[in-house]
Scaffold this active site. Structure first.
Site, PDB file in Angstrom:
ATOM      1  N   GLY A  54       0.946  -1.019  -0.104  1.00 28.21           N
ATOM      2  CA  GLY A  54      -0.049  -0.130   0.058  1.00 28.21           C
ATOM      3  C   GLY A  54       0.988   1.223   0.137  1.00 28.21           C
ATOM      4  CB  CYS A  81       5.370  -4.165   0.292  1.00 27.45           C
ATOM      5  SG  CYS A  81       6.444  -2.528   0.058  1.00 27.45           S
ATOM      6  CE1 TYR A  82       0.942   0.995   5.602  1.00 26.49           C
ATOM      7  CE2 TYR A  82      -0.486  -0.682   5.412  1.00 26.49           C
ATOM      8  CZ  TYR A  82      -0.143   0.599   6.052  1.00 26.49           C
ATOM      9  OH  TYR A  82      -0.737   1.273   6.895  1.00 26.49           O
ATOM     10  CG  HIS A 168       6.560  -5.982  -4.142  1.00 27.60           C
ATOM     11  ND1 HIS A 168       4.986  -5.888  -3.986  1.00 27.60           N
ATOM     12  CD2 HIS A 168       6.978  -4.794  -3.804  1.00 27.60           C
ATOM     13  CE1 HIS A 168       4.742  -4.595  -3.189  1.00 27.60           C
ATOM     14  NE2 HIS A 168       6.114  -4.043  -3.309  1.00 27.60           N
ATOM     15  CD  GLU A 170       3.244  -8.503  -5.159  1.00 22.87           C
ATOM     16  OE1 GLU A 170       4.244  -9.301  -4.465  1.00 22.87           O
ATOM     17  OE2 GLU A 170       2.894  -7.266  -4.505  1.00 22.87           O
ATOM     18  CG  ASP A 225      -6.095  -4.286 -23.550  1.00 21.43           C
ATOM     19  OD1 ASP A 225      -5.712  -5.535 -23.709  1.00 21.43           O
ATOM     20  OD2 ASP A 225      -5.883  -3.312 -22.863  1.00 21.43           O
ATOM     21  CE  LYS A 365      -1.801  -5.014 -23.112  1.00 23.99           C
ATOM     22  NZ  LYS A 365      -2.786  -4.125 -23.872  1.00 23.99           N
TER      23      LYS A 365
END
Ligand code: XMP
Length: 509
Positions: A54, A81-82, A168, A170, A225, A365
């Site tokens: 965050g 992280c946060y 991170h 992720e 997209d 994407k």
């Protein structure tokens, strides 16, 4: 089905966390920390919790906090992280600002022995993006990883199954991120039962039911997209769908012609092309602030769609090819606004449609590309590099003029052509030119030139949430530089952008 709760504190990568868990065949739901209590978490039987990053500092009393009893609820927790700093704060540790220097991008991580890092080498690359850091570890926790700038890059309390990582896992640039999630899911005792069943089939079924009898105007840019969205809605509601392509004068060289060539044979009269070049340039005249440009473009798009809808006899809904990175970067929930994507943050509140349909809003994407393949779209369409809705407006720095757009269009076409012709194996995922607002001195034909500086940008990325700059071979860069400076008289210099995202973004504005 075993489910993980992604407890959202406003990070940029929250949907990425859910997606990494989906990839491990475990279901994940995202909930804002505001909408859930520890009792809800226990009652719903979540197998584990991931506390997200965050933009705030835990020491700021107005920043998101959570009931500390969560840490004793018997549910494994992974803080990122946060989320990691919040675990430290909730458990009685200390978090402090790291001083003037933050830690951003590629970083060397050294780990200790911990079940979260099972199967991971002692030293590996992780992706950092933080200013605050954990300076004293709470009682019961041990430091389990460090980086050169961060002595507590990870910590754990194994007895309570609490884990915290400052980096991170992720993002794809963290080398062993998927392994870390897999290890956490093992710690949670999750069974790998969930599969991303044919998204296209269930979305088509859903929209066939929900949009029955409704007329839908689709904003088609010709990019991946919106093309996938159009194909999906065409399957669901066929004759009630009309696609509108707007030429706003901010397109790449030959873009409008390419859209006609590709889509006219497929859509016939279902494709309407609108020439709005004068209108956009008039509205953008004298505007230099990037966010102001984006907001004006978002609003003008909507106004053009409204007018076209009226001219064509009225429509109920507007459909857009919005994808998750557009939503999150425009500032969703507690997330910071990074830039207002034209189709989210740039949309005015008073639109004259009953609603907006965005079937791809939760996808990334590469997931969109997979849906496109399922729908049978041709490979050249699915694999096109992305082009932002605001187009060259966010690649000409500062005020827009026809002359500047012309210079950029030529430079960009040269760069893209050289990359497309090369057999460079590490082909970038997105590559384009930028016209900077700097001038520099050059010499051409024995005369002094005080001319423009073109920047080249090329990135390698999976999902465009994080990106690395592409190591394009020097001989290709040289060819591009020579062609640009030889063919565009007013260009004095060509430079190459070597910044990752974060700390930069892909586009310059
Ligand atoms: P950034 O610059 O945010 O770009 O790192 C991430 C990806 O999103 C594209 N982009 C946009 N796409 N409307 C769009 O449809 C927008 O306003 C917009 N801004 C950026 C960008 O080209 C990259 O692929």
């Amino acid at each position: 089905m075993d489910t993980i709760l992604v407890l959202d504190f406003g990070g940029q990568y929250n949907q990425l966390i859910a997606r990494r868990i989906r990839e491990q065949n475990v279901y994940a739901v995202i909930e804002s920390f505001r909408n859930i209590t520890v009792k809800d978490i226990i009652d719903r039987g979540y197998k584990g919790i991931v506390m997200t990053g965050g933009p705030n500092s835990v020491n700021d009393q107005s920043s998101p906090h959570f009931d500390p009893s969560l840490l004793d609820a018997g549910v494994p927790v992974l803080g990122i992280c946060y989320g990691a700093q919040l675990i430290a704060y909730m458990a009685g540790g200390t978090v402090a600002a790291a001083g003037a220097e933050g830690e951003y991008g590629r970083t060397q991580l050294t780990r200790e022995n911990d079940e979260l890092f099972r199967g991971i080498p002692e030293s590996s690359i992780c992706w950092m993006s933080h200013r605050d850091r954990i300076v004293s570890v709470p009682e019961g926790f041990c430091v389990t990883a460090a980086t050169p700038q961060c002595s507590c890059a990870a910590m754990s309390d194994r007895s309570r199954k609490l884990y915290a990582v400052q980096f991170h896992p992720e993002v794809t640039h963290t080398q062993y991120g998927s392994q870390i999630f897999s290890n956490f899911l093992d710690i949670c005792g999750c069974e790998r039962q969930w599969a991303m069943s044919a998204f296209a089939t269930s979305a088509i079924d859903r929209y066939r039911r929900e949009l029955c009898g409704k007329k839908v105007l689709m904003a088609l840019s010709g990019g991946v997209d919106s093309s996938v969205t159009a194909a999906l809605l065409a399957e669901a509601i066929s004759d009630n769908l009309t696609c509108v392509f707007v030429d706003h004068g901010l397109l790449r060289k030959n873009e409008a012609e390419a859209v006609e060539t590709v889509f006219r044979p497929r859509l016939g009269n279902g494709l309407v092309c609108v020439d709005a070049r004068e209108r956009f340039l008039r509205e953008l005249s004298g505007v230099t602030d990037p966010e102001a440009k984006r907001k004006i473009i978002g609003e003008q798009f909507i106004r053009v769609f409204e007018e076209t809808a009226r001219d064509l006899g009225g429509f109920d809904l507007l459909a857009q090819g919005t994808i998750y990175p557009d939503v999150i970067e425009s500032g969703k929930g507690d997330s910071a606004v990074i830039k207002s994507h034209h189709n989210v943050g740039g949309i005015p509140s008073d639109i004259r449609f009953l609603g907006i349909v965005e079937p791809l809003r939760d996808l990334f994407k590469d997931e969109v590309r997979r849906v496109g393949i399922e729908l049978g779209l041709p490979a050249y369409l699915i694999n096109r590099q992305p082009f932002p809705g605001p187009g060259l407006a966010v690649r000409v720095m500062g005020e827009l003029t026809e002359e500047k757009l012309g210079i950029l269009r030529e430079a960009d076409a040269i760069f893209r052509e050289e990359i497309d012709l090369s057999d460079f194996a590490g082909h970038p995922d997105q590559y384009f030119a930028v016209l900077t607002d700097t001038s520099a001195v050059g010499v051409k034909g024995d005369s002094r030139l005080y001319g423009s500086v073109i920047a080249l940008r090329a990135v390698t990325t999976e999902d465009f949430m994080t990106a690395d700059w592409t190591r394009i071979p020097f001989d290709i860069l040289e060819k591009v530089s020579v062609r640009i400076t030889n063919t565009i008289p007013s260009v004095a210099r060509v430079v190459y952008d070597i910044t990752s995202k974060p700390p930069a973004t892909v586009e310059w504005e």
